[in-house]
Design a protein around this motif. Structure first.
Motif, PDB file in Angstrom:
ATOM      1  N   ILE B  34       7.524 -16.103 -11.175  1.00 29.98           N
ATOM      2  CA  ILE B  34       6.047 -16.246 -11.604  1.00 29.98           C
ATOM      3  C   ILE B  34       6.279 -17.815 -11.007  1.00 29.98           C
ATOM      4  N   ILE B  35       5.270 -18.113 -10.035  1.00 33.02           N
ATOM      5  CA  ILE B  35       5.292 -19.744 -10.140  1.00 33.02           C
ATOM      6  C   ILE B  35       3.910 -20.100 -10.074  1.00 33.02           C
ATOM      7  N   GLY B  36       3.359 -21.321 -11.220  1.00 32.63           N
ATOM      8  CA  GLY B  36       2.814 -20.950 -11.293  1.00 32.63           C
ATOM      9  C   GLY B  36       2.201 -21.799 -13.028  1.00 32.63           C
ATOM     10  N   LYS B  37       1.248 -21.685 -13.199  1.00 30.21           N
ATOM     11  CA  LYS B  37       0.636 -21.178 -15.083  1.00 30.21           C
ATOM     12  C   LYS B  37       1.738 -20.407 -15.530  1.00 30.21           C
ATOM     13  N   THR B  38       2.052 -20.945 -16.715  1.00 28.54           N
ATOM     14  CA  THR B  38       2.579 -19.387 -17.993  1.00 28.54           C
ATOM     15  C   THR B  38       1.894 -18.497 -18.059  1.00 28.54           C
ATOM     16  N   ASP B  39       2.142 -17.575 -17.146  1.00 30.76           N
ATOM     17  CA  ASP B  39       1.210 -15.702 -17.861  1.00 30.76           C
ATOM     18  C   ASP B  39       2.042 -14.528 -18.379  1.00 30.76           C
ATOM     19  N   ASP B  40       1.732 -14.867 -19.754  1.00 32.81           N
ATOM     20  CA  ASP B  40       2.499 -13.881 -20.613  1.00 32.81           C
ATOM     21  C   ASP B  40       2.812 -12.443 -20.241  1.00 32.81           C
ATOM     22  N   ALA B  41       1.588 -12.039 -20.262  1.00 29.83           N
ATOM     23  CA  ALA B  41       0.958 -11.097 -20.229  1.00 29.83           C
ATOM     24  C   ALA B  41       1.107 -10.450 -18.608  1.00 29.83           C
ATOM     25  N   LEU B  42       1.359 -11.422 -17.886  1.00 26.37           N
ATOM     26  CA  LEU B  42       1.781 -10.920 -16.400  1.00 26.37           C
ATOM     27  C   LEU B  42       3.097 -10.339 -17.089  1.00 26.37           C
ATOM     28  N   ALA B  43       4.331 -11.507 -16.856  1.00 29.81           N
ATOM     29  CA  ALA B  43       5.776 -11.550 -17.545  1.00 29.81           C
ATOM     30  C   ALA B  43       5.585 -10.270 -17.927  1.00 29.81           C
ATOM     31  N   LYS B  44       4.811  -9.708 -18.813  1.00 27.40           N
ATOM     32  CA  LYS B  44       4.839  -9.014 -19.289  1.00 27.40           C
ATOM     33  C   LYS B  44       4.866  -7.429 -18.800  1.00 27.40           C
ATOM     34  N   PHE B  49       6.817  -3.060 -15.365  1.00 26.57           N
ATOM     35  CA  PHE B  49       6.987  -2.056 -13.543  1.00 26.57           C
ATOM     36  C   PHE B  49       8.659  -1.737 -13.588  1.00 26.57           C
ATOM     37  N   GLY B  50       9.460  -3.009 -14.227  1.00 31.19           N
ATOM     38  CA  GLY B  50      11.335  -2.826 -14.039  1.00 31.19           C
ATOM     39  C   GLY B  50      11.760  -4.219 -13.854  1.00 31.19           C
ATOM     40  N   ALA B  51      10.973  -5.387 -13.900  1.00 26.56           N
ATOM     41  CA  ALA B  51      11.795  -6.582 -14.005  1.00 26.56           C
ATOM     42  C   ALA B  51      12.590  -7.117 -15.284  1.00 26.56           C
ATOM     43  N   ASP B  52      14.351  -6.995 -14.748  1.00 24.94           N
ATOM     44  CA  ASP B  52      14.973  -7.345 -16.164  1.00 24.94           C
ATOM     45  C   ASP B  52      14.634  -8.767 -16.488  1.00 24.94           C
ATOM     46  N   LYS B  53      14.229  -9.574 -16.167  1.00 22.14           N
ATOM     47  CA  LYS B  53      13.637 -10.638 -16.053  1.00 22.14           C
ATOM     48  C   LYS B  53      12.732 -11.229 -15.497  1.00 22.14           C
ATOM     49  N   VAL B  54      11.951 -12.148 -15.813  1.00 24.93           N
ATOM     50  CA  VAL B  54      11.096 -13.309 -15.124  1.00 24.93           C
ATOM     51  C   VAL B  54      11.409 -14.246 -15.862  1.00 24.93           C
ATOM     52  N   PHE B  55      11.691 -14.885 -14.127  1.00 25.13           N
ATOM     53  CA  PHE B  55      11.545 -16.686 -14.039  1.00 25.13           C
ATOM     54  C   PHE B  55       9.955 -17.753 -13.760  1.00 25.13           C
ATOM     55  N   VAL B  56       9.776 -18.325 -14.686  1.00 23.46           N
ATOM     56  CA  VAL B  56       8.190 -18.389 -14.533  1.00 23.46           C
ATOM     57  C   VAL B  56       8.427 -20.262 -14.474  1.00 23.46           C
ATOM     58  N   ALA B  57       7.848 -20.612 -13.148  1.00 23.96           N
ATOM     59  CA  ALA B  57       8.671 -21.703 -12.977  1.00 23.96           C
ATOM     60  C   ALA B  57       7.413 -22.364 -13.166  1.00 23.96           C
ATOM     61  N   GLU B  58       7.151 -23.347 -14.177  1.00 22.33           N
ATOM     62  CA  GLU B  58       5.896 -24.116 -13.800  1.00 22.33           C
ATOM     63  C   GLU B  58       5.794 -25.308 -13.048  1.00 22.33           C
ATOM     64  N   THR B  59       4.453 -25.061 -12.722  1.00 17.58           N
ATOM     65  CA  THR B  59       3.250 -26.126 -11.563  1.00 17.58           C
ATOM     66  C   THR B  59       2.994 -26.372 -12.083  1.00 17.58           C
ATOM     67  N   ASN B  60       2.207 -27.290 -11.439  1.00 16.54           N
ATOM     68  CA  ASN B  60       0.341 -27.718 -11.323  1.00 16.54           C
ATOM     69  C   ASN B  60       0.217 -27.287 -10.216  1.00 16.54           C
ATOM     70  N   LEU B  61       0.428 -26.948  -9.088  1.00 17.64           N
ATOM     71  CA  LEU B  61       0.279 -26.943  -8.388  1.00 17.64           C
ATOM     72  C   LEU B  61      -0.998 -26.707  -7.962  1.00 17.64           C
ATOM     73  N   GLU B  62      -2.174 -26.992  -7.329  1.00 17.59           N
ATOM     74  CA  GLU B  62      -2.845 -26.510  -7.000  1.00 17.59           C
ATOM     75  C   GLU B  62      -3.559 -25.329  -6.213  1.00 17.59           C
ATOM     76  N   SER B  63      -2.225 -25.228  -5.213  1.00 16.25           N
ATOM     77  CA  SER B  63      -2.678 -24.152  -4.746  1.00 16.25           C
ATOM     78  C   SER B  63      -1.747 -24.235  -3.345  1.00 16.25           C
ATOM     79  N   PHE B  64      -1.205 -23.171  -2.491  1.00 13.01           N
ATOM     80  CA  PHE B  64      -0.661 -22.499  -1.844  1.00 13.01           C
ATOM     81  C   PHE B  64       0.279 -23.671  -0.619  1.00 13.01           C
ATOM     82  N   LYS B  65       1.036 -24.430  -0.809  1.00 11.95           N
ATOM     83  CA  LYS B  65       1.939 -25.250   0.375  1.00 11.95           C
ATOM     84  C   LYS B  65       2.909 -24.626   0.512  1.00 11.95           C
ATOM     85  N   ALA B  66       3.254 -23.734   1.963  1.00  3.24           N
ATOM     86  CA  ALA B  66       4.400 -23.616   1.976  1.00  3.24           C
ATOM     87  C   ALA B  66       5.748 -23.860   1.878  1.00  3.24           C
TER      88      ALA B  66
END
Ligand SMILES: Cc1cc2nc3c(=O)[nH]c(=O)nc-3n(C[C@H](O)[C@H](O)[C@H](O)COP(=O)(O)OP(=O)(O)OC[C@H]3O[C@@H](n4cnc5c(N)ncnc54)[C@H](O)[C@@H]3O)c2cc1C
Lengths: 254, 318
Positions: B34-44, B49-66
């Motif tokens: 997950i890139i962005g804000k921490t979202d525990d509900a989504l991580a769960k 749905f099959g993930a063994d691990k969730v890596f949350v990259a916490e950033t304060n980027l506002e919008s997607f830039k490749a």
């Protein structure tokens, strides 16, 4: 302004035939052309040059007969062509590495233009990979571009969103087919293109020991097996027959 | 490790099922990113749905830039030593995957709807030549990047009892010099063509913008309510929004029923709808290409056929 256009020679997909027994596409003997959307990139480059002045260099990684195709782009308005002769089994890693090395050898550049994807394989990798290798911003899927002296702005179609992005130079822009209508060169321009330079660089001279990271191990045919039941003449009967057939197949239940 | 990332959670759910299968065969684990804000509900949810691990990259980027997302994902790949990377094939995902390929000098296959191991090598199939063939692509090296379109794989049954670690990390992305000036949502109401079960599409056979109502009316009685179109209708005439545009450079759709009216059936259009369940064509030209790609066809003027078809369907459905 120094403008580089990346253009690929591709098979004309609409001319392609399929072997009736194996269902595999027949690639030999199919007419070759510059991928449509790369011509849109070329057209945009001409507009940018018309506005800001400068020079347009076209780079193609491809077989040696691609030289003929580069001439078409020179006729459209490019000043110079570069053909990097491609090794066999070329993949996107190799293509973009060769493009990056060619760009470095060309030297000065402000803006690189590519099509969003080539019409044969439609991956859209070349542009973003090249931008990544050069470490410059990428502005993808541009439907309109405004290039000024010190910055470029583009409206982009990102599917669910329309995004407007701005960048200083150097930057790489990939364009969509909607951005413009590529011009057809005049006879004078076609004749004039014969005097414009095309450099030929071998892939080894740009990057040695390039190996594919992805190999196409098979090209499978696709069977488009459809019923091909066509109703004609009496319209009312045709409509009834169609609705009955759809109902029978359970297609009307949503 | 098999890494999965998309900014579209439904795509991530679908990729997690393929990732789990690959991970099992490779004897590896699945990590969702997950890139962005921490979202525990989504991580769960990713874990169920099959993930063994969730890596949350916490950033304060506002919008997607490749550029920035590539930097972040590249760092995660290096940190986790991921060998296989699945990325959702929306437009953001494709440009991200390709740039990441460039940055990491990694192989990448875009838009694969079949991924498996063959001779112990990761193999991904994709449609090429506007649907004339399927290329079987094999990776010689790792990391290997594959992008996956929506609906390519069925998600696993959700299992809320599954356990997994959620790792959160602040990540600083290298700032891109590009600037996003404006983001405008293009969605209008109605069903997304990629999710639609029934689509009625129109092409250049329509003479006026108002006539589009003929397909709308048929779509409505079919309870599909979804209208599609060929490229010229969205791109040149702008009679319908781009979200209706079907084909090679538009949306790829797989409805149970696809009805094409006044569409000639050029290969670039077929490329977007060839996987449909039943294909119906309405065209006044008996030699139109579209009939070759159709199960049923009516040769006739769409201005006569569509109203008749709409009332016949209405009658049939009661
Ligand atoms: C790089 C590239 C990408 C492309 N991407 C796409 C894409 O994503 N999607 C796409 O659709 N196209 C795409 N195209 C364009 C594609 O090649 C065709 O030009 C386009 O699909 C044609 O649209 P059409 O069938 O609506 O129009 P036409 O080809 O003009 O066909 C109109 C049809 O309507 C029929 N007709 C006319 N009047 C009537 C009537 N009264 N009743 C019944 N029938 C009638 C005609 O017989 C004809 O068959 C792409 C092309 C390129 C080069």
């Amino acid at each position: 302004m120094n403008i580089i256009v990346c253009a690929k020679q591709v098979v004309d997909v609409s001319e392609m035939k399929v072997d009736p027994s194996t269902k595999k596409p027949i690639l030999q003997g199919v007419a070759q052309k510059i991928s449509d959307i790369d011509k849109n990139a070329m057209e945009e480059a001409i507009k940018i040059k018309d506005k800001n002045g400068g020079k347009i260099t076209v780079v193609t990684v491809g077989p040696s007969d691609a030289k003929e195709r580069i001439k078409e782009l020179l006729a459209m308005g490019a000043d110079e062509g570069v053909l990097v002769t491609a090794p066999d089994n070329i993949d996107y890693h190799m293509t973009s590495t060769l493009l990056a090395e060619a760009v470095k050898k060309i030297g000065e550049y402000d803006i690189i233009l590519c099509g969003e994807a080539s019409i044969d394989l439609f991956s859209g990798q070349a542009g973003p990979r090249l931008a990544g290798l050069l470490g410059i911003p990428q502005i993808t899927y541009a439907q309109s571009v405004n290039a000024e002296k010190d910055k470029v702005t583009a409206d982009r179609n990102m599917g669910d969103y329309a995004v407007t992005t701005e960048s200083t130079y150097p930057a790489l822009v990939t364009v969509t087919k909607e951005i413009n209508e590529p011009r057809l060169p005049s006879l004078m321009q076609i004749l004039g293109a014969a005097n414009k330079p095309i450099q030929e660089w071998t892939s080894d001279s740009l990057s040695s020991e390039l190996k594919p990271m992805v190999e196409t191990v098979d090209l499978k045919g696709v069977s488009m097996e459809r019923k091909n039941i066509v109703f004609q003449n009496d319209l009312d009967k045709s409509v009834t027959k169609l609705v009955d057939s759809l109902a029978k197949e359970g297609a009307l239940r949503g | 490790m098999v890494l999965v990332f998309s900014d579209n959670k439904n795509l991530t759910f679908e990729m997690l099922s393929k990732a789990s299968e690959l991970a099992k065969n490779l004897n590896k684990k699945v990590t969702a990113v997950i890139i962005g804000k921490t979202d525990d509900a989504l991580a769960k949810e990713y874990i169920s749905f099959g993930a063994d691990k969730v890596f949350v990259a916490e950033t304060n980027l506002e919008s997607f830039k490749a550029e920035e997302y590539t930097d972040i994902l590249g760092n995660i790949v290096k940190e986790t030593g991921a060998e296989t990377i699945l990325i959702g094939s929306n437009k953001n995902g494709k440009e991200l995957a390709a740039r990441l390929g460039g940055k990491l000098n990694a192989g990448c296959v875009i838009d694969s709807n079949n991924i498996y191991l063959k001779d112990k090598k990761l193999t991904a199939e994709r449609v090429v030549y506007s649907g004339n063939a399927i290329a079987v692509e094999q990776f010689n090296s790792t990391p290997a990047i594959v992008t996956v379109p929506s609906k390519a794989f069925d998600r696993l049954k959700k299992d809320d009892s599954r356990k997994g670690d959620i790792i959160k990390k602040k990540i600083d992305a290298e700032k891109s010099t590009s600037k996003i000036l404006k983001v405008q949502e293009m969605k209008t109401e109605g069903v997304n063509v990629e999710d639609a079960e029934i689509i009625v599409s129109c092409g250049r056979g329509f003479k006026n913008k108002e006539d589009i109502k003929l397909v709308q009316e048929l779509a409505d009685v079919l309870k599909g309510k979804t209208v599609g179109c060929s490229r010229p209708i969205a791109a040149d005439m702008k009679w319908l929004p781009e979200e209706c545009w079907i084909g090679l450079s538009g949306h790829k759709v797989k409805p149970k029923l696809y009805i094409a009216a006044g569409i000639s059936g050029q290969i670039q259009h077929i490329a977007g709808m060839r996987d449909s369940g039943i294909i119906v064509a309405i065209n006044k030209d008996p030699d139109a290409l579209i009939f070759k790609s159709a199960d049923y066809g009516i040769v006739g003027d769409l201005y006569e056929v569509l109203p008749k078809l709409t009332s016949a369907v209405k009658e049939k459905m009661g």
